[in-house]
Write a protein that holds these residues in place. Structure first.
Motif, short mmCIF file in Angstrom:
data_model
loop_
_atom_site.label_atom_id
_atom_site.label_comp_id
_atom_site.label_asym_id
_atom_site.label_seq_id
_atom_site.Cartn_x
_atom_site.Cartn_y
_atom_site.Cartn_z
N ILE A 197 0.83 -1.21 0.00
CA ILE A 197 0.00 0.00 0.00
C ILE A 197 0.87 1.26 0.00
O ILE A 197 2.04 1.23 0.38
N GLY A 198 0.26 2.35 -0.42
CA GLY A 198 0.84 3.66 -0.22
C GLY A 198 -0.15 4.43 0.63
O GLY A 198 -1.35 4.16 0.56
N GLY A 199 0.32 5.36 1.44
CA GLY A 199 -0.63 6.13 2.25
C GLY A 199 0.07 6.78 3.42
O GLY A 199 1.28 6.65 3.59
N ALA A 200 -0.72 7.46 4.25
CA ALA A 200 -0.15 8.18 5.39
C ALA A 200 -0.76 7.64 6.67
O ALA A 200 -1.92 7.21 6.69
N THR A 201 0.04 7.67 7.74
CA THR A 201 -0.52 7.20 9.02
C THR A 201 -1.52 8.24 9.55
O THR A 201 -1.43 9.43 9.24
N SER A 202 -2.46 7.71 10.31
CA SER A 202 -3.45 8.59 10.93
C SER A 202 -3.41 8.29 12.42
O SER A 202 -3.32 7.14 12.82
N SER A 203 -3.46 9.33 13.24
CA SER A 203 -3.34 9.08 14.68
C SER A 203 -4.71 8.87 15.34
O SER A 203 -4.82 8.81 16.56
N ARG A 204 -5.74 8.74 14.51
CA ARG A 204 -7.10 8.51 15.03
C ARG A 204 -7.11 7.28 15.95
O ARG A 204 -6.68 6.20 15.55
N PRO A 205 -7.57 7.43 17.17
CA PRO A 205 -7.55 6.26 18.07
C PRO A 205 -8.63 5.25 17.69
O PRO A 205 -9.70 5.62 17.21
N MET A 226 -2.53 1.03 -3.97
CA MET A 226 -2.27 -0.39 -3.70
C MET A 226 -1.70 -1.01 -4.95
O MET A 226 -2.16 -0.71 -6.05
N MET A 227 -0.73 -1.88 -4.78
CA MET A 227 -0.18 -2.58 -5.95
C MET A 227 0.09 -4.02 -5.57
O MET A 227 0.61 -4.29 -4.48
N GLU A 228 -0.26 -4.94 -6.46
CA GLU A 228 0.01 -6.36 -6.21
C GLU A 228 1.40 -6.69 -6.73
O GLU A 228 1.71 -6.48 -7.89
N LYS A 229 2.26 -7.19 -5.86
CA LYS A 229 3.61 -7.65 -6.20
C LYS A 229 4.35 -6.68 -7.13
O LYS A 229 4.69 -7.02 -8.26
N PRO A 230 4.56 -5.44 -6.65
CA PRO A 230 5.23 -4.44 -7.49
C PRO A 230 6.72 -4.74 -7.64
O PRO A 230 7.30 -5.45 -6.81
N ARG A 231 7.32 -4.20 -8.69
CA ARG A 231 8.79 -4.24 -8.77
C ARG A 231 9.30 -3.34 -7.65
O ARG A 231 8.63 -2.35 -7.28
N VAL A 232 10.48 -3.66 -7.12
CA VAL A 232 10.99 -2.92 -5.96
C VAL A 232 10.95 -1.41 -6.22
O VAL A 232 10.52 -0.62 -5.37
N GLU A 233 11.34 -1.00 -7.43
CA GLU A 233 11.41 0.43 -7.72
C GLU A 233 10.02 1.08 -7.83
O GLU A 233 9.89 2.29 -7.74
N ASP A 234 8.97 0.26 -8.00
CA ASP A 234 7.61 0.83 -8.13
C ASP A 234 6.83 0.78 -6.81
O ASP A 234 5.75 1.36 -6.71
N ALA A 235 7.35 0.04 -5.81
CA ALA A 235 6.58 -0.16 -4.58
C ALA A 235 6.27 1.19 -3.92
O ALA A 235 7.17 1.99 -3.70
N PRO A 236 4.97 1.43 -3.61
CA PRO A 236 4.61 2.73 -3.02
C PRO A 236 5.09 2.92 -1.58
O PRO A 236 5.05 4.04 -1.07
N SER A 237 5.51 1.85 -0.91
CA SER A 237 6.05 1.94 0.46
C SER A 237 6.63 0.56 0.78
O SER A 237 6.71 -0.30 -0.10
N ASN A 238 7.00 0.36 2.03
CA ASN A 238 7.39 -1.01 2.42
C ASN A 238 6.38 -1.60 3.40
O ASN A 238 6.70 -2.46 4.20
N GLY A 259 -5.57 0.83 6.30
CA GLY A 259 -4.66 -0.27 6.61
C GLY A 259 -4.36 -0.20 8.10
O GLY A 259 -4.44 0.87 8.71
N TRP A 260 -4.06 -1.34 8.68
CA TRP A 260 -3.74 -1.39 10.12
C TRP A 260 -2.56 -2.32 10.30
O TRP A 260 -2.62 -3.49 9.89
N GLU A 261 -1.48 -1.79 10.85
CA GLU A 261 -0.31 -2.64 11.07
C GLU A 261 -0.63 -3.60 12.21
O GLU A 261 -0.81 -3.18 13.35
N ILE A 262 -0.74 -4.86 11.85
CA ILE A 262 -1.19 -5.87 12.81
C ILE A 262 -0.17 -6.00 13.95
O ILE A 262 1.04 -6.07 13.71
#
Ligand code: G1P
Length: 304
Positions: free
Chosen positions: A174-182, A202-214, A259-262
Motif C-alpha cells: 500500500i501507499g498512504g499516510a498514518t493517521s493518529s485517530r484512536p 495499492m499494488m500487487e507484487k510491485p517491482r521494488v522500484e515501483d513499490a509505493p512503500s514497504n 490499513g492497520w499494522e497488525i
C-alpha cells in the motif's frame, strides 16, 4: 453499523509451493503443532466474534470441510480409556460443524475470483477474509483488530506489516499516510497511534522500484459488500488471475480504505521453509514443548 459476522477463507489454491504433499493432501490440513493450519485461523475468527465460516474450496479439496464434520463412528471407537485426548481433539473440530459451510471455486482463476465465489453466502453485509497460509500469533486476534478498525471507521481495511524494501515484490503493497485517530479497544497495543494508515494506493507484487512503500498486506481483511461489485469489474491481472488487490484498489477509489499494522507475529506457512519455521517458532513458545525443543535445538543446532 452492521456487525462483521462472517469470514471467507479461500482454500481453493493448488498449493504449488507445498508440493509434493499438496498433491494428495490439502495444504490447509497439514498439522501446525496440534491441529491443522486451517483450524488455527478458524479459531482466530471465532475468538474475534465471527459466527459463520465460509470456506472456498476447489474440486478435490472436500477433505477440508470433512475435517469440521461429525464422525460418529470415529468418536465411538475413541470411547475407550487412554483415548481421551484424541476424542477431545476430534470433538473440538466437529463442534464447529454448524458454523462452517463451503462454496466451490471450479477453476483456479485467482484469489479475487475465489472471494467472489462467496458473494451469495455473504449477502449484503460487511465480512472478513482470512488467508490461511498466514498464521498470526499474538495476544489480540489479528482479524479482531481489523474488525475494531472497521467498526470505528466504517471503511474496508487490510492488515499490514513492515517488510524490507527488497521483499515488497512478494506482497500486495500500500501507499498512504498514518493517521493518529484512536481505535477504541486497541489503545493498549504498543505503538497503537502509529498503526492506522489512510490508504491512497495499492499494488500487487510491485517491482521494488515501483513499490509505493514497504508496508505489505498480510492475509487479513474486512470488506464492505461493495467489494463484490469491484471484483466483478476487475479484469485479469498479475499471473492472468483476478487479483483481490486490484479490486481493493477500485473499492479504495469509491469508498476509501484503511490499513492497520497488525500487532502480532505473522508466519507464512505456505511454503516448505515457512512451514518449518512456523512449526519451530510455535513449538518454542508452547508451554508443553518449550523445554524439549530448547534441549533438542541446543544439542543439534545453534538454538536460534
Ligand atoms: C496474497 C495476496 C497479497 C498478500 C499476500 C499475503 O498473495 O495476493 O496481496 O500480500 O497474500 O500473504 P499470495 O501469497 O497468495 O501470492
Amino acid at each position: 453499523m452492521q456487525r462483521v459476522r462472517k469470514v471467507v477463507i479461500p482454500a481453493a489454491g493448488l498449493g504449488t509451493r507445498l508440493l509434493p504433499h499438496s498433491k494428495a493432501v490439502p495444504k490447509e490440513l497439514l498439522p501446525v503443532l496440534d491441529k491443522p493450519g486451517i483450524h488455527h485461523v478458524v479459531d482466530e475468527a471465532l475468538q474475534s466474534g465471527i459466527e459463520q465460516i465460509i470456506l472456498v474450496l476447489s474440486p478435490g479439496k472436500e477433505a477440508v470441510l470433512r475435517y469440521f464434520q461429525r464422525d460418529a463412528e470415529l468418536e465411538q471407537s475413541l470411547l475407550s480409556p487412554g483415548k481421551e485426548r484424541e476424542l477431545e481433539a476430534v470433538r473440538r473440530a466437529a463442534a464447529l460443524h454448524d458454523s462452517v459451510i463451503s462454496v466451490l471455486q471450479e477453476k483456479p482463476l485467482g484469489l479475487g475470483h475465489a472471494v467472489l465465489m462467496a458473494k451469495q453466502a455473504v449477502g449484503n453485509e460487511p465480512f472478513a477474509v482470512i488467508l490461511p497460509d498466514d498464521i498470526v500469533e499474538g495476544e489480540f486476534p489479528a482479524i479482531g483488530q481489523l474488525i475494531r478498525v472497521f467498526e470505528e471507521t466504517g471503511k474496508s481495511c487490510a492488515g499490514l506489516m513492515e517488510v524490507p524494501r527488497e521483499e515488497t515484490r512478494r506482497y500486495g503493497v500500500i501507499g498512504g499516510a498514518t493517521s493518529s485517530r484512536p481505535i477504541p479497544g486497541l489503545e493498549k497495543l504498543r505503538h497503537h497511534h502509529e498503526r492506522l494508515y489512510e490508504v491512497s494506493a495499492m499494488m500487487e507484487k510491485p517491482r521494488v522500484e515501483d513499490a509505493p512503500s514497504n508496508m505489505a498486506i498480510i492475509g487479513r481483511y474486512v470488506f464492505l459488500p461493495e467489494i463484490f461489485t469491484c471484483l466483478e469489474r476487475t479484469p485479469r491481472g498479475a499471473g492472468n488471475e483476478i487479483q483481490l488487490t486490484d479490486s481493493m484498489h477500485l473499492l479504495l477509489e469509491s469508498h476509501g480504505f484503511f490499513g492497520w499494522e497488525i500487532h502480532g507475529h505473522r508466519h507464512d506457512a505456505g511454503d516448505h521453509r515457512g512451514y518449518l519455521k512456523t512449526q519451530l517458532r510455535l513449538a518454542a513458545r508452547d508451554p508443553e514443548l518449550r523445554e524439549e525443543m530448547r534441549r533438542l535445538l541446543a544439542r543439534h543446532g545453534d538454538g536460534t
